[in-house]
Design a protein around this motif. Sequence first.
Motif, PDB file in Angstrom:
ATOM      1  N   GLN A  78      34.446  51.575  37.897  1.00 23.97           N
ATOM      2  CA  GLN A  78      34.668  50.210  38.364  1.00 23.97           C
ATOM      3  C   GLN A  78      35.287  49.386  37.246  1.00 23.97           C
ATOM      4  O   GLN A  78      34.769  49.325  36.138  1.00 23.97           O
ATOM      5  CB  GLN A  78      33.361  49.563  38.803  1.00 23.97           C
ATOM      6  CG  GLN A  78      33.550  48.115  39.238  1.00 23.97           C
ATOM      7  CD  GLN A  78      32.308  47.520  39.848  1.00 23.97           C
ATOM      8  OE1 GLN A  78      31.929  47.901  40.932  1.00 23.97           O
ATOM      9  NE2 GLN A  78      31.691  46.582  39.141  1.00 23.97           N
ATOM     10  N   TYR A  79      36.399  48.747  37.565  1.00 21.69           N
ATOM     11  CA  TYR A  79      37.082  47.833  36.653  1.00 21.69           C
ATOM     12  C   TYR A  79      36.926  46.429  37.231  1.00 21.69           C
ATOM     13  O   TYR A  79      37.383  46.163  38.345  1.00 21.69           O
ATOM     14  CB  TYR A  79      38.566  48.196  36.527  1.00 21.69           C
ATOM     15  CG  TYR A  79      38.780  49.584  35.979  1.00 21.69           C
ATOM     16  CD1 TYR A  79      38.885  49.792  34.615  1.00 21.69           C
ATOM     17  CD2 TYR A  79      38.850  50.685  36.823  1.00 21.69           C
ATOM     18  CE1 TYR A  79      39.066  51.067  34.095  1.00 21.69           C
ATOM     19  CE2 TYR A  79      39.028  51.961  36.318  1.00 21.69           C
ATOM     20  CZ  TYR A  79      39.136  52.144  34.959  1.00 21.69           C
ATOM     21  OH  TYR A  79      39.315  53.407  34.453  1.00 21.69           O
ATOM     22  N   SER A  80      36.259  45.555  36.488  1.00 19.57           N
ATOM     23  CA  SER A  80      35.942  44.221  37.005  1.00 19.57           C
ATOM     24  C   SER A  80      36.651  43.138  36.203  1.00 19.57           C
ATOM     25  O   SER A  80      37.116  43.365  35.083  1.00 19.57           O
ATOM     26  CB  SER A  80      34.436  43.983  36.946  1.00 19.57           C
ATOM     27  OG  SER A  80      34.006  43.919  35.597  1.00 19.57           O
ATOM     28  N   TYR A  81      36.694  41.961  36.805  1.00 19.38           N
ATOM     29  CA  TYR A  81      37.250  40.803  36.105  1.00 19.38           C
ATOM     30  C   TYR A  81      36.532  40.571  34.776  1.00 19.38           C
ATOM     31  O   TYR A  81      37.153  40.248  33.777  1.00 19.38           O
ATOM     32  CB  TYR A  81      37.116  39.547  36.958  1.00 19.38           C
ATOM     33  CG  TYR A  81      38.087  39.401  38.097  1.00 19.38           C
ATOM     34  CD1 TYR A  81      38.960  40.411  38.481  1.00 19.38           C
ATOM     35  CD2 TYR A  81      38.137  38.221  38.817  1.00 19.38           C
ATOM     36  CE1 TYR A  81      39.839  40.258  39.541  1.00 19.38           C
ATOM     37  CE2 TYR A  81      39.016  38.046  39.879  1.00 19.38           C
ATOM     38  CZ  TYR A  81      39.860  39.068  40.231  1.00 19.38           C
ATOM     39  OH  TYR A  81      40.724  38.895  41.276  1.00 19.38           O
ATOM     40  N   SER A  82      35.218  40.735  34.774  1.00 21.38           N
ATOM     41  CA  SER A  82      34.441  40.422  33.566  1.00 21.38           C
ATOM     42  C   SER A  82      34.714  41.393  32.420  1.00 21.38           C
ATOM     43  O   SER A  82      34.651  41.008  31.261  1.00 21.38           O
ATOM     44  CB  SER A  82      32.944  40.389  33.872  1.00 21.38           C
ATOM     45  OG  SER A  82      32.501  41.640  34.332  1.00 21.38           O
ATOM     46  N   LYS A  83      35.048  42.637  32.717  1.00 23.80           N
ATOM     47  CA  LYS A  83      35.268  43.620  31.651  1.00 23.80           C
ATOM     48  C   LYS A  83      36.754  43.872  31.395  1.00 23.80           C
ATOM     49  O   LYS A  83      37.197  43.849  30.256  1.00 23.80           O
ATOM     50  CB  LYS A  83      34.561  44.929  32.019  1.00 23.80           C
ATOM     51  CG  LYS A  83      34.621  45.992  30.972  1.00 23.80           C
ATOM     52  CD  LYS A  83      33.513  45.856  29.963  1.00 23.80           C
ATOM     53  CE  LYS A  83      33.645  46.912  28.890  1.00 23.80           C
ATOM     54  NZ  LYS A  83      32.520  47.751  28.745  1.00 23.80           N
ATOM     55  N   ALA A  84      37.530  44.101  32.438  1.00 19.98           N
ATOM     56  CA  ALA A  84      38.953  44.428  32.279  1.00 19.98           C
ATOM     57  C   ALA A  84      39.852  43.200  32.347  1.00 19.98           C
ATOM     58  O   ALA A  84      40.990  43.244  31.895  1.00 19.98           O
ATOM     59  CB  ALA A  84      39.378  45.438  33.344  1.00 19.98           C
ATOM     60  N   GLY A  85      39.352  42.120  32.934  1.00 20.12           N
ATOM     61  CA  GLY A  85      40.147  40.903  33.067  1.00 20.12           C
ATOM     62  C   GLY A  85      40.813  40.811  34.428  1.00 20.12           C
ATOM     63  O   GLY A  85      41.224  41.826  35.009  1.00 20.12           O
TER      64      GLY A  85
END
Length: 72
Positions: A35-42
Amino acid sequence: MQYYSNNTGGSGVLAYDLGVNYIRVKFKGTGRVYQYSYSKAGASRVNTMKQLAIQGSGLNSYINRFAKYLYD
């Protein structure tokens, strides 16, 4: 999850799932979903990955170049 259309034929991506602020990606040869999220990947990277997933081209390359280790 939706199967990735893989228009170029050489992608390592098997399937994906889109959420409001994330994308989940399943790669070939592994049972794990990343999972790539706004909080980690932007937000910018995640939104680009969403567009590439829908287009069915370039997602694997983009992840390897810009977001490889930015999964949750």
